[in-house]
Design a protein around this motif. Structure first.
Motif, PDB file in Angstrom:
ATOM      1  N   HIS A  11       1.138  -1.354   0.172  1.00  0.00           N
ATOM      2  CA  HIS A  11       0.293  -0.338   0.278  1.00  0.00           C
ATOM      3  C   HIS A  11       0.483   1.693   0.015  1.00  0.00           C
ATOM      4  O   HIS A  11       0.827   2.584  -1.197  1.00  0.00           O
ATOM      5  CB  HIS A  11      -0.598   0.079   1.014  1.00  0.00           C
ATOM      6  N   LEU A  12       2.135   0.949   0.778  1.00  0.00           N
ATOM      7  CA  LEU A  12       2.638   2.375   0.438  1.00  0.00           C
ATOM      8  C   LEU A  12       3.607   3.150  -0.499  1.00  0.00           C
ATOM      9  O   LEU A  12       3.502   3.545  -1.608  1.00  0.00           O
ATOM     10  CB  LEU A  12       4.429   1.860   2.132  1.00  0.00           C
ATOM     11  N   ALA A  13       3.889   1.317  -1.384  1.00  0.00           N
ATOM     12  CA  ALA A  13       4.088   1.224  -2.425  1.00  0.00           C
ATOM     13  C   ALA A  13       3.856   1.715  -4.143  1.00  0.00           C
ATOM     14  O   ALA A  13       3.934   3.114  -4.088  1.00  0.00           O
ATOM     15  CB  ALA A  13       5.353   0.034  -3.214  1.00  0.00           C
ATOM     16  N   GLU A  14       2.373   1.348  -3.997  1.00  0.00           N
ATOM     17  CA  GLU A  14       1.026   1.855  -4.224  1.00  0.00           C
ATOM     18  C   GLU A  14       0.718   3.550  -4.367  1.00  0.00           C
ATOM     19  O   GLU A  14       0.838   4.681  -5.295  1.00  0.00           O
ATOM     20  CB  GLU A  14       0.366   1.584  -4.420  1.00  0.00           C
ATOM     21  N   LEU A  15       0.918   4.035  -2.996  1.00  0.00           N
ATOM     22  CA  LEU A  15       0.563   5.686  -2.498  1.00  0.00           C
ATOM     23  C   LEU A  15       1.892   6.267  -3.354  1.00  0.00           C
ATOM     24  O   LEU A  15       1.825   7.598  -3.427  1.00  0.00           O
ATOM     25  CB  LEU A  15       0.491   5.393  -0.917  1.00  0.00           C
ATOM     26  N   ARG A  16       3.363   5.729  -2.790  1.00  0.00           N
ATOM     27  CA  ARG A  16       4.563   6.469  -3.809  1.00  0.00           C
ATOM     28  C   ARG A  16       4.245   6.553  -5.163  1.00  0.00           C
ATOM     29  O   ARG A  16       4.310   7.266  -5.011  1.00  0.00           O
ATOM     30  CB  ARG A  16       5.590   5.859  -3.243  1.00  0.00           C
ATOM     31  N   THR A  17       4.007   5.183  -5.553  1.00  0.00           N
ATOM     32  CA  THR A  17       3.812   5.671  -7.161  1.00  0.00           C
ATOM     33  C   THR A  17       2.555   6.362  -7.847  1.00  0.00           C
ATOM     34  O   THR A  17       2.267   7.267  -8.836  1.00  0.00           O
ATOM     35  CB  THR A  17       3.827   4.162  -7.763  1.00  0.00           C
ATOM     36  N   ALA A  18       1.627   6.855  -7.311  1.00  0.00           N
ATOM     37  CA  ALA A  18       0.370   7.777  -7.187  1.00  0.00           C
ATOM     38  C   ALA A  18       0.976   8.968  -6.803  1.00  0.00           C
ATOM     39  O   ALA A  18       0.751  10.027  -7.817  1.00  0.00           O
ATOM     40  CB  ALA A  18      -0.517   7.152  -6.177  1.00  0.00           C
ATOM     41  N   ALA A  19       1.262   9.389  -5.627  1.00  0.00           N
ATOM     42  CA  ALA A  19       1.891  10.357  -5.230  1.00  0.00           C
ATOM     43  C   ALA A  19       2.968  10.934  -6.586  1.00  0.00           C
ATOM     44  O   ALA A  19       2.814  12.167  -7.067  1.00  0.00           O
ATOM     45  CB  ALA A  19       2.730  10.754  -3.666  1.00  0.00           C
ATOM     46  N   GLN A  20       4.105  10.096  -7.148  1.00  0.00           N
ATOM     47  CA  GLN A  20       4.943  10.313  -7.616  1.00  0.00           C
ATOM     48  C   GLN A  20       4.121  10.813  -9.087  1.00  0.00           C
ATOM     49  O   GLN A  20       4.384  11.477  -9.750  1.00  0.00           O
ATOM     50  CB  GLN A  20       5.728   9.021  -8.286  1.00  0.00           C
TER      51      GLN A  20
END
Length: 1020
Positions: free
Chosen positions: A195-204
């Motif tokens: 989930h954190l990786a997906e949040l990072r990808t989405a924020a990026q």
């Protein structure tokens, strides 16, 4: 959790119902589950798992419900598992039946029974079981809540698979993580990482999308400002003068560079807009002046052309004056002829009607007989009425003639039916004559088949007994040969055992004789003797010839034990053969196999003949029933044929009498005509001809009178209109369209004359001077020059307008795009902060951050904590099993390469003080280390499941790799598990365990399916 009783029916290798009393087995604390390979030891554990979770462990789950059913079971027996257990302080009984196919109760074929489950609880106060649920879902949820473990956890901590934990000891970090992740359900921590990786990808992605939008706005501002615009220093370098070609999304200072370039660009665009507005005002004034001069030149030329056109039209009117007067005269004569037109039309209509009536009369009279051809209209009407009266008199005769035709058809049909009835009656009589003989034949066939059925059943019973005896005789012959071979094998095994024992005793004796030399070999100067305690050794013994040491004695003893084990096996095999031989000889009754085979063959032929005869009883009865039904049908046919024959005779006589009377009446009425209908048709035709001729004659007379009246009216109308003859009046007539066209031409001429006079008298043309009426080339050249001047002014105005619109558009676009760039920059600032924060968290949980010293992922961190607990719980038992030598420890050292960190497992060797990897353990050491690990894991999982107490454990295989001393130590550890009434079941093939563990559950494999046997020592 404690197991009390397990009952399996048609499950796995068990063809019938087998019950296992765990209470009886658990009384000793430690019990053994053994049996040959494939007998069904693992199926017992599968049944426990299936009862609790509705599925079996591991890959066997993928085989589906169909493979749970035993191939040895009767098709009508349902597969069922019943487990009685205590869990969470409650006594429960769970029953499960998987989906299975069975024969249909009615008809042939198979049907499918759905899976069913029952859950009951024992009520101690009432002393009875009470039903709780029959829902799969409710039962699963209730048991899962009480057990607190998933099926995978249960299979790992209750049904301890030693092979899995041996692999676990030698596995890498990734494989350990998979097993621990399933047991401790740490997937939620992996989900947090994901989930954190997906949040990072989405924020990026959002930040990058914002930079891309900002850069796209910058390029649009540069395009809106124009390629020639140079607002100042460019923030980037690129081809074609694009100041933003060198920038890309994610560059630092991108927003400052874009906003810094946009401000001077907007100022320069406003300056250019002011200059374009001034140029546009000058072009509009020049355009207005040129338009005015052109309008004046065109007005003068228009008035001159208008005057010339009016003069030309006046000349044309004067030239067509004679034609105008002729049109007026022609129109007046046509209007006078219109008054004669009604009389002319009436006369033409009367003449046509008179000709048509005369022609019709001539056609109507043609073909009339005699004096009727020239008779007047009144006479023709009288003849027509007389003919109609004669036609009415023939109506009764015509109906009689039709009735005679119908009677002829009815008589013909009666003749055919009479012939058919006679044929049916003859066939029925012929068949009924042989009925008694036919019935007797069918009855004899039924009696013979019925008598053969009991005989076939009796022969079948005798044949089954003979076949069993024949099989037993053949087994007896085979077992006799096997008994001889087993006896020889036992004699050889006895000889080898005696020889091995003598050799062992001899080696032992030689070692005892040289034991002093063996003790002397261990003496050291200054050290006390192990026998006398002296520190001086003046004359130590020396080894003699043929002296044996301890290893030689142990080797001889091992050889003797192997030979003794082979001897015991040979004795058991011979005893088993003797038992089976005695049973086979008793069943065969002492009769030779050849004699039994001959008796079976003869009895099979006799039984086949009787069965063939008995099989025809149904067909014979059916044939008799069909014959009886046909006999009844033939009797009914005969009675019906006789009844219809009598009825047809009376009916035919009545019809013949009626036909003769009607035939005489018809003959009188038709006269010379072929039939009454033909005579009636002739009279009908004549009546119609006479009526038509009378009507046509009257019409001809009326038309002649109307023609005379029309001639008189026409002559009067011609005289009144002023014409000499009707022909002259007809020649002067014009159609309505011709008169309207002629009137329009006269009206157009008068209107044209008025219009030309008004045009020449117009005030605009009255003030023209002779000079204005001249058509000099200078006037035309003046108009052309004004037009050219206006075109040039229009071109300058268009260019100025386009420049002003372009400048205004650039200013508006730059203002709008700059405002959007500023708004996007403000929205992008918090997104960048969110991305930085989420990226740091994602890197930390993924183990890629510099702040994560061990480079350990979040899930690995949780699993490492669980592994540390498991290692601590396992070390207590491992130390006892290894006599204090080994201890398991968890290692969080970083893995090499891209391996997972934090899941290392080492063993500390107390003899060397070294810490080494668990993969270096020997086979036996790996077994008791994996066993300790499995038991420790069970303790940790149960503690996590809410402190669930496991009163029953199963350990599967692995004991064959242990020596006697280590096996005793492992059994001591397992025996310690009995504290507080806990029981342990060992699943093993090791023969020595059957001697060490008295409480046993043996699974026996037979051709009809496996069976279980309890072997529990008697107490008291």
């Amino acid at each position: 959790m404690r197991l009390h009783r397990l009952a399996v029916t048609a499950f796995g290798p068990f063809g019938d119902t087998q019950e296992i009393d765990f209470d009886e087995l658990s009384a000793a604390g430690l019990f053994l589950l053994h049996g040959p390979t494939g007998a069904g030891k693992t199926s017992v554990l599968d049944a426990v798992c299936y009862a609790l979770y509705g599925g079996v462990p591991g890959v066997r789950q993928t085989s589906g419900p169909a493979r749970l059913r035993s191939d040895h079971a009767d098709p009508g027996t349902r597969t069922e598992v019943v487990l009685d257990l205590t869990v969470g302080g409650r006594r429960l009984e769970v029953t499960r039946q998987p989906e299975q196919r069975r024969p249909k109760k009615r008809g042939t074929g198979m049907t499918t029974d759905k899976a069913q489950s029952w859950l009951r609880e024992y009520d101690a106060a009432a002393g009875a079981w009470k039903a709780l649920s029959r829902s799969h879902q409710e039962i699963g949820e209730e048991l899962a809540q009480l057990l607190g473990m998933s099926r995978e956890q249960f299979c790992q901590v209750v049904l301890l698979p030693q092979g899995d934990f041996a692999r676990f000891l030698r596995a890498g970090a990734e494989e350990r993580a998979k097993l621990l992740g399933r047991l401790f359900d740490t997937h939620r921590f992996a989900a947090v990482e994901q989930h954190l990786a997906e949040l990072r990808t989405a924020a990026q992605r959002r930040v990058r999308d914002g930079d891309e939008r900002l850069l796209a706005l910058a390029h649009r501002m540069w395009q809106a400002a124009g390629a020639a615009t140079e607002p100042g220093a460019a923030p980037g370098t690129g081809a074609d003068g694009d100041p933003f070609a060198g920038l890309s999304p994610g560059d630092l200072g991108l927003a400052d560079a874009v906003l810094g370039w946009a401000a001077p660009a907007r100022a320069l665009a406003r300056e250019r807009l002011d200059a374009a507005a001034s140029a546009l005002r000058l072009a509009e004034e020049a355009h207005t002046d040129a338009r005015r001069r052109l309008d004046e030149a065109r007005e003068l030329e228009r008035r001159r052309r208008r005057y010339a056109q009016a003069r030309r039209r006046a000349g044309e009117l004067a030239a067509r004056e004679e034609e105008h007067r002729a049109d007026r005269a022609r129109l007046e004569r046509a209007r006078a002829a219109d008054t004669v037109a009604p009389a002319l039309a009436l006369r033409e209509e009367a003449e046509a009607e008179s000709r048509e009536a005369a022609y019709a009369e001539e056609r109507a009279r043609a073909g009339l007989p005699g004096e009727a051809a020239q008779a007047p209209a009144e006479r023709l009407a009288d003849l027509e009425r007389a003919t109609r009266r004669e036609l009415g008199a023939l109506e009764a005769a015509r109906r009689a003639e039709e009735r005679v035709a119908r009677l002829d058809g009815e008589l013909t049909r009666l003749e055919r039916e009479s012939g058919s009835d006679e044929e049916a009656l003859r066939e029925a009589e012929e068949w009924l004559e042989g009925w008694e003989a036919t019935r007797a034949v069918h009855q004899r066939n039924v009696d013979a088949a019925a008598e053969a059925a009991p005989l076939a059943e009796q022969l079948a019973r005798r044949l089954d007994g003979l076949r069993r005896a024949l099989d037993a005789a053949r087994r007896r012959d085979t077992l006799t040969a096997e008994r001889e071979a087993a006896g020889a094998e036992l004699s050889a095994a006895l000889e080898r055992a005696l020889t091995a024992k003598e050799h062992w005793l001899e080696v032992k004796e030689r070692r005892l004789r040289g034991i002093a030399a063996e003790l002397a070999a261990g003496l050291e100067e200054g050290e006390p003797c192990a026998v006398c305690g002296s520190r001086e050794h003046p004359a130590p013994a020396r080894p003699g010839t043929g002296q044996a040491d301890r290893s030689a004695e142990e080797s001889a003893l091992a050889g003797y034990q192997r030979a003794e084990d082979l001897r015991r096996r040979a004795e058991q095999r011979l005893e088993s053969i003797r038992d089976r031989l005695a049973a086979a000889d008793e069943e065969a009754g002492g009769t030779p196999a050849a004699e039994l085979a001959e008796r079976v063959a003869a009895l099979e032929k006799e039984h086949a003949a009787a069965r063939q005869a008995a099989s025809g009883v149904r067909d014979a009865r059916a044939a008799l029933e069909r014959a009886v039904r046909e006999h009844d049908a033939r009797l009914a046919v005969r009675r019906e044929a006789e009844r219809r024959t009598a009825s047809l005779v009376s009916r035919r006589e009545a019809l013949l009498g009626e036909r003769d009377e009607l035939a005489e009446l018809v003959a009188r009425a038709r006269g010379e005509a072929p039939s009454v209908a033909h005579r009636a048709a002739e009279l009908e035709h004549l009546a119609r001809r006479l009526a038509g001729a009378a009507e046509a004659a009257a019409a001809a007379e009326t038309a002649a009178l109307r023609l005379k009246e029309a001639d008189a009216r026409l002559a009067d109308a011609v005289w009144r209109a002023g014409f000499d003859t009707p022909r002259a009046a007809a020649g002067a007539r014009l159609t309505g369209d011709e008169q309207r066209l002629l009137q329009r031409r006269i009206d157009d001429r008068q209107a044209e004359e008025a219009a030309v006079a008004a045009e020449l008298a117009a005030p605009e043309l009255a003030d023209l001077t002779p000079e204005d009426l001249e058509t000099a080339d200078s006037e035309t050249a003046g108009t052309a020059g004004a037009e050219a001047a206006l075109a040039a002014a229009v071109a300058r105005l268009n260019a100025a307008s386009a420049a002003h619109a372009e400048a205004r558009t650039r200013c508006e676009q730059l203002d709008r795009l700059s405002a959007r760039a500023l708004a996007d920059t403000r929205e992008l600032a918090p997104l960048r902060e969110e991305y930085d924060r989420v990226a740091r968290l994602a890197a930390l949980t993924a183990g890629t951050s510099a702040q994560n010293e061990h480079r350990m992922r979040l899930e690995s961190y949780v699993l490492a904590a669980r592994l540390e607990q498991v290692a601590a719980a396992a070390s207590a038992r491992l130390a006892h099993m290894s006599a204090g030598r080994y201890t398991l420890v968890h290692s969080d050292a970083r893995a090499s390469g891209r391996g997972r960190s934090g899941l290392g497992l080492h063993v500390i060797d107390a003899w060397t003080g070294n810490e080494r990897d668990t993969a270096t353990l020997s086979g036996g050491e790996s077994f008791f280390a994996s066993l300790a690990l499995a038991l420790g894991l069970a303790d940790v999982v149960c503690e996590e499941a809410g402190g669930l107490r496991l009163d029953t454990l199963f350990i599967d295989e692995g004991f064959g790799s242990l020596d006697d001393q280590t096996l005793d130590e492992v059994l001591d550890v397992l025996d310690s598990l009995r504290e507080r009434d806990r029981s342990v079941g060992i699943v093993s093939h090791v023969a020595d365990l059957r001697r060490r563990i008295p409480a046993q559950l043996e699974v026996v494999k037979t051709r009809s399916g496996s069976a279980v046997r309890h072997r529990v020592p008697k107490t008291g």
